[in-house]
Design a protein around this motif. Sequence first.
Motif, short mmCIF file in Angstrom:
data_model
loop_
_atom_site.label_atom_id
_atom_site.label_comp_id
_atom_site.label_asym_id
_atom_site.label_seq_id
_atom_site.Cartn_x
_atom_site.Cartn_y
_atom_site.Cartn_z
N GLU A 171 145.26 111.78 -20.68
CA GLU A 171 144.22 110.79 -20.38
C GLU A 171 144.81 109.49 -19.85
OE1 GLU A 171 144.62 112.27 -23.39
OE2 GLU A 171 143.01 113.76 -23.27
N THR A 186 131.21 113.50 -14.19
CA THR A 186 131.11 114.29 -15.42
C THR A 186 132.44 114.89 -15.85
OG1 THR A 186 130.45 116.23 -14.13
CG2 THR A 186 128.67 114.86 -15.03
N ASP A 187 133.41 114.95 -14.97
CA ASP A 187 134.72 115.53 -15.25
C ASP A 187 135.58 114.48 -15.97
OD1 ASP A 187 136.81 117.81 -13.97
OD2 ASP A 187 137.69 115.85 -14.39
N GLU A 188 136.16 114.83 -17.11
CA GLU A 188 136.95 113.86 -17.89
C GLU A 188 138.15 113.33 -17.10
OE1 GLU A 188 137.85 111.22 -20.80
OE2 GLU A 188 136.02 112.37 -20.55
N ARG A 198 136.76 110.78 -14.79
CA ARG A 198 136.29 109.58 -15.52
C ARG A 198 137.46 108.65 -15.81
NH1 ARG A 198 132.44 112.68 -19.89
NH2 ARG A 198 130.63 112.85 -18.53
N GLN A 199 138.54 109.19 -16.34
CA GLN A 199 139.71 108.36 -16.65
C GLN A 199 140.30 107.76 -15.38
OE1 GLN A 199 140.80 107.47 -19.67
NE2 GLN A 199 139.12 108.62 -20.59
N THR A 209 128.71 108.58 -22.49
CA THR A 209 128.59 109.62 -21.47
C THR A 209 127.22 110.26 -21.60
OG1 THR A 209 129.54 111.30 -22.91
CG2 THR A 209 131.07 110.11 -21.49
N PHE A 268 128.96 108.79 -16.73
CA PHE A 268 129.43 107.94 -17.83
C PHE A 268 129.25 106.47 -17.47
CE2 PHE A 268 133.02 107.46 -15.09
CZ PHE A 268 133.79 106.39 -15.55
#
Length: 185
Positions: A70, A139-141, A144-145, A170, A175
């Motif tokens: 992350e 929506t994809d982590e 997002r990061q 989220t 998010f």
Amino acid sequence: MSEPQLIFSHSLQGLLSRAFPKGVPLETKAKLRTVGVELDKQLLPAYPRETWGRCIEVCAAFAFSQERREVAWFKLGERMVDGYKETMIGRAMFSTLRLLGPRRMMQRSQKNFRSGNNYTEVRITDISPTEMHVWFNETDEVLRQFTMGLVLAGMRAGGALEPRVEPLRTDAQGFTLRATWKENP
């Protein structure tokens, strides 16, 4: 039928040149090939959003191999903006954004993101003179990061004093992050 969500090739080129200023390592090229990006040929005009996310995963793992996933995704977003601001176009763009100030710069987020893809949606809620809540349809982590890293570095490059971003919530479509900065004296 909805339009496919695409990232434009100049965004991918920018990512690769910022992540690997000395050139993409052979091992990374081989890994990118497995996610659909062939660097030994001319890049396609655009790539699917999912391919973009996998490219960020691959590049971050190599560029920030000592970091948690992350953190690496976030740092790669920062690096992309920090590198871009060193280009001729980036210097001109960020000098203009500094004149606008953090609030107006953030209000241009959708336009700025849409220069690199055809899908980003941004909704901004003003909270105070130095705080905004910014919703992205991400929506994809991984993305997002990466987006939070882009926003933080963009705020910094745009002249925000002590900028901060943090995830708030989220939902099924995206998010919301909290963006804050200090008032300029």
